[in-house]
Write a protein that holds these residues in place. Structure first.
Motif, PDB file in Angstrom:
ATOM      1  N   TYR A 100       5.398   1.748  -1.995  1.00  0.00           N
ATOM      2  CA  TYR A 100       4.196   1.179  -1.389  1.00  0.00           C
ATOM      3  C   TYR A 100       2.951   1.708  -2.106  1.00  0.00           C
ATOM      4  CZ  TYR A 100       6.792  -0.367   2.791  1.00  0.00           C
ATOM      5  OH  TYR A 100       7.649  -1.001   3.665  1.00  0.00           O
ATOM      6  N   PRO A 101       1.932   0.875  -2.334  1.00  0.00           N
ATOM      7  CA  PRO A 101       0.639   1.398  -2.813  1.00  0.00           C
ATOM      8  C   PRO A 101      -0.101   2.048  -1.645  1.00  0.00           C
ATOM      9  CG  PRO A 101       0.538  -0.983  -2.565  1.00  0.00           C
ATOM     10  CD  PRO A 101       1.952  -0.591  -2.263  1.00  0.00           C
ATOM     11  N   TYR A 102      -0.507   3.296  -1.832  1.00  0.00           N
ATOM     12  CA  TYR A 102      -1.132   3.992  -0.710  1.00  0.00           C
ATOM     13  C   TYR A 102      -2.529   3.469  -0.439  1.00  0.00           C
ATOM     14  CZ  TYR A 102      -3.090   7.469   2.352  1.00  0.00           C
ATOM     15  OH  TYR A 102      -3.702   8.083   3.418  1.00  0.00           O
ATOM     16  N   THR A 103      -2.781   3.158   0.820  1.00  0.00           N
ATOM     17  CA  THR A 103      -4.102   2.746   1.289  1.00  0.00           C
ATOM     18  C   THR A 103      -4.361   3.429   2.623  1.00  0.00           C
ATOM     19  OG1 THR A 103      -3.829   0.573   0.271  1.00  0.00           O
ATOM     20  CG2 THR A 103      -5.590   0.802   1.882  1.00  0.00           C
ATOM     21  N   GLU A 104      -5.512   4.050   2.742  1.00  0.00           N
ATOM     22  CA  GLU A 104      -5.829   4.764   3.980  1.00  0.00           C
ATOM     23  C   GLU A 104      -5.866   3.793   5.166  1.00  0.00           C
ATOM     24  OE1 GLU A 104      -9.196   7.888   5.731  1.00  0.00           O
ATOM     25  OE2 GLU A 104      -9.420   6.965   3.746  1.00  0.00           O
ATOM     26  N   GLY A 105      -5.202   4.161   6.239  1.00  0.00           N
ATOM     27  CA  GLY A 105      -5.196   3.354   7.454  1.00  0.00           C
ATOM     28  C   GLY A 105      -4.103   2.306   7.509  1.00  0.00           C
ATOM     29  N   ALA A 106      -3.315   2.175   6.449  1.00  0.00           N
ATOM     30  CA  ALA A 106      -2.235   1.179   6.446  1.00  0.00           C
ATOM     31  C   ALA A 106      -1.069   1.677   7.289  1.00  0.00           C
ATOM     32  CB  ALA A 106      -1.775   0.900   5.027  1.00  0.00           C
ATOM     33  N   ASP A 119      15.147   8.613   2.803  1.00  0.00           N
ATOM     34  CA  ASP A 119      14.347   9.665   2.174  1.00  0.00           C
ATOM     35  C   ASP A 119      12.920   9.163   1.973  1.00  0.00           C
ATOM     36  OD1 ASP A 119      13.250  11.682   0.676  1.00  0.00           O
ATOM     37  OD2 ASP A 119      14.349  11.188  -1.166  1.00  0.00           O
ATOM     38  N   VAL A 120      11.967   9.803   2.627  1.00  0.00           N
ATOM     39  CA  VAL A 120      10.549   9.476   2.477  1.00  0.00           C
ATOM     40  C   VAL A 120       9.930  10.562   1.601  1.00  0.00           C
ATOM     41  CG1 VAL A 120       8.359   9.062   3.638  1.00  0.00           C
ATOM     42  CG2 VAL A 120      10.512   8.403   4.750  1.00  0.00           C
ATOM     43  N   SER A 121       9.585  10.223   0.362  1.00  0.00           N
ATOM     44  CA  SER A 121       9.061  11.221  -0.583  1.00  0.00           C
ATOM     45  C   SER A 121       7.555  11.089  -0.715  1.00  0.00           C
ATOM     46  CB  SER A 121       9.738  11.062  -1.948  1.00  0.00           C
ATOM     47  OG  SER A 121       9.535   9.761  -2.455  1.00  0.00           O
ATOM     48  N   GLY A 194       8.626   5.595  -1.047  1.00  0.00           N
ATOM     49  CA  GLY A 194       7.604   6.417  -1.670  1.00  0.00           C
ATOM     50  C   GLY A 194       6.316   5.630  -1.847  1.00  0.00           C
ATOM     51  N   TRP A 195       5.311   6.253  -2.482  1.00  0.00           N
ATOM     52  CA  TRP A 195       4.010   5.613  -2.654  1.00  0.00           C
ATOM     53  C   TRP A 195       3.516   5.775  -4.089  1.00  0.00           C
ATOM     54  CZ3 TRP A 195       5.415   7.965   1.864  1.00  0.00           C
ATOM     55  CH2 TRP A 195       5.229   7.240   3.056  1.00  0.00           C
ATOM     56  N   SER A 196       2.682   4.847  -4.496  1.00  0.00           N
ATOM     57  CA  SER A 196       1.899   4.999  -5.726  1.00  0.00           C
ATOM     58  C   SER A 196       0.467   5.293  -5.307  1.00  0.00           C
ATOM     59  CB  SER A 196       1.958   3.727  -6.582  1.00  0.00           C
ATOM     60  OG  SER A 196       1.440   2.610  -5.874  1.00  0.00           O
ATOM     61  N   PRO A 198      -3.181   5.056  -6.838  1.00  0.00           N
ATOM     62  CA  PRO A 198      -4.092   4.653  -7.918  1.00  0.00           C
ATOM     63  C   PRO A 198      -5.224   5.647  -8.169  1.00  0.00           C
ATOM     64  CG  PRO A 198      -3.596   2.794  -6.484  1.00  0.00           C
ATOM     65  CD  PRO A 198      -3.027   4.005  -5.825  1.00  0.00           C
ATOM     66  N   HIS A 199      -5.837   6.159  -7.107  1.00  0.00           N
ATOM     67  CA  HIS A 199      -6.960   7.079  -7.289  1.00  0.00           C
ATOM     68  C   HIS A 199      -6.498   8.392  -7.914  1.00  0.00           C
ATOM     69  CE1 HIS A 199      -8.714   4.237  -4.411  1.00  0.00           C
ATOM     70  NE2 HIS A 199      -9.887   4.627  -4.872  1.00  0.00           N
ATOM     71  N   SER A 200      -5.322   8.870  -7.527  1.00  0.00           N
ATOM     72  CA  SER A 200      -4.799  10.102  -8.115  1.00  0.00           C
ATOM     73  C   SER A 200      -4.481   9.911  -9.587  1.00  0.00           C
ATOM     74  CB  SER A 200      -3.537  10.544  -7.363  1.00  0.00           C
ATOM     75  OG  SER A 200      -3.845  10.925  -6.046  1.00  0.00           O
ATOM     76  N   GLU A 201      -3.964   8.731  -9.930  1.00  0.00           N
ATOM     77  CA  GLU A 201      -3.649   8.455 -11.328  1.00  0.00           C
ATOM     78  C   GLU A 201      -4.919   8.471 -12.179  1.00  0.00           C
ATOM     79  OE1 GLU A 201      -0.734   8.227 -12.747  1.00  0.00           O
ATOM     80  OE2 GLU A 201       0.203   8.649 -10.816  1.00  0.00           O
ATOM     81  N   ILE A 202      -5.998   7.902 -11.655  1.00  0.00           N
ATOM     82  CA  ILE A 202      -7.262   7.908 -12.385  1.00  0.00           C
ATOM     83  C   ILE A 202      -7.771   9.339 -12.569  1.00  0.00           C
ATOM     84  CG2 ILE A 202      -9.693   7.274 -12.241  1.00  0.00           C
ATOM     85  CD1 ILE A 202      -7.909   5.003 -13.087  1.00  0.00           C
ATOM     86  N   ARG A 203      -7.643  10.166 -11.528  1.00  0.00           N
ATOM     87  CA  ARG A 203      -8.078  11.563 -11.644  1.00  0.00           C
ATOM     88  C   ARG A 203      -7.260  12.302 -12.701  1.00  0.00           C
ATOM     89  NH1 ARG A 203      -8.654  11.269  -5.911  1.00  0.00           N
ATOM     90  NH2 ARG A 203      -6.552  12.093  -5.654  1.00  0.00           N
TER      91      ARG A 203
END
Length: 327
Positions: A100-106, A119-121, A194-196, A198-203
């Motif tokens: 899943y792409p992580y989005t706050e509040g989803a 397994d939730v990683s 799991g999640w991807s 995007p903001h962490s990848e940019i950092r």
């Protein structure tokens, strides 16, 4: 006879002086060296991640006349949950891992089944603070850790004791919070989730660029042999602001050191001569305030500007053994 004896040493002295001048002054024709642009470890960030729209949020607005002014709170909650819900999709799978792409509040959907563990990683390096489930009697919830140090990764293990169960799961970490809706089925289950980020990848990419720039500015070469350094080089010619401080080699490459502000101005191109005074093409690259030439050379020249053109020459001194062989 005396006059003849005095003239001969004078001629020999002039001949030796002329020979010495030829050793240190190469021909005037130089071949341009080829500057090789250092393959950057940096990456170009072409787009800043945008907040992802949740399913149902990009629908066309209904007619204002049909909008209900007073919506039942229960219906409002159900509608909000439906709009925020992320369902599993075939295109978001990596092998058996639902990504899943992580989005706050989803609100992320998780399907489980009896006798199976999901397994939730979480993100690598993320620290778990707390895990809370609505039903802790019929759902078995545990956590574990894989890897160590910066590579450590938290795993939440989820297993229902029977089918037809529904509850929610909240995971709190040092970086973010996750909201999941759990449903148990007879046989179908999700092996891993799991999640991807995007903001962490940019950092990470930005930090990689910062590190790469620091390495390029501070490191001349990763395989520089300090035991074989040869500083027997002479620098002559004009005295522009960019005139090199020194030149040296390690038996394989030549390093030309410039003033620290060389990167802020125009860098002079390099021209070289081969071992037998023939013009040669040589590759070189700029690392911080150094030119790194890919091979040794007998003589080279740095040129910049026109009318008048600034020229600085670099010669490698001949060893005593080489001088004897040339004589």
């Amino acid at each position: 006879m005396k006059h003849l004896i005095m003239i001969i040493p004078f001629i020999l002295l002039n001949a030796c002086a002329g020979q010495k001048h030829m050793d240190t002054s190469p021909p005037g024709e130089y071949a341009p060296a080829i500057e090789v642009k250092q393959m950057p470890s940096e990456v170009q960030i072409v787009e800043v991640p945008k907040v992802l729209a949740l399913p149902g949020q990009l629908k066309q607005l209904p007619d204002k006349k049909l909008i209900r002014k007073n919506i039942d709170p229960e219906q409002a909650i159900k509608r909000a949950h439906i709009k925020a819900l992320w369902q599993p999709g075939e295109g978001r799978y990596f092998n058996a891992i639902q990504n899943y792409p992580y989005t706050e509040g989803a609100l992320y959907q998780l399907y489980a089944a009896p006798n199976h563990v999901t397994d939730v990683s979480l993100e690598m390096g993320e620290t778990l603070k707390s895990v809370s489930a609505g039903d802790t009697v019929r759902w078995v919830i545990g956590d574990t850790l894989s890897g160590s140090g910066a590579m450590a990764q938290v795993h939440i293990l989820v297993k229902p004791i029977e089918a037809g169960l529904v509850t929610n799961l909240v995971i709190i970490t040092d970086r973010r919070s996750y909201h999941l809706e759990l449903k148990s089925l007879e046989e179908t289950y999700m092996a891993a989730l799991g999640w991807s980020y995007p903001h962490s990848e940019i950092r990470k990419l930005k930090q990689q660029n910062i590190t790469a720039r620091a390495d390029q500015n501070g490191l001349i070469s990763s395989d520089l042999n300090l035991d074989k350094l040869n500083f027997a080089y002479v620098i002559t010619g004009d005295a522009p602001d960019w005139r090199p401080y020194r030149a040296f080699d390690d038996g394989k490459k030549v390093y030309i050191e410039f003033p620290r502000d060389i990167a802020t101005g125009e860098a002079p191109p390099l021209f070289v001569l081969g071992p037998k005074d023939q013009v040669e093409l040589v590759n070189y690259r700029m690392r911080g305030r150094y030119y790194v030439v890919d091979r040794l050379f007998k003589a080279a020249e740095l040129r910049l500007g026109e009318d008048p053109q600034q020229k600085v020459r670099i010669f490698r001194k001949l060893a005593k053994k080489q001088k004897k062989e040339r004589k």
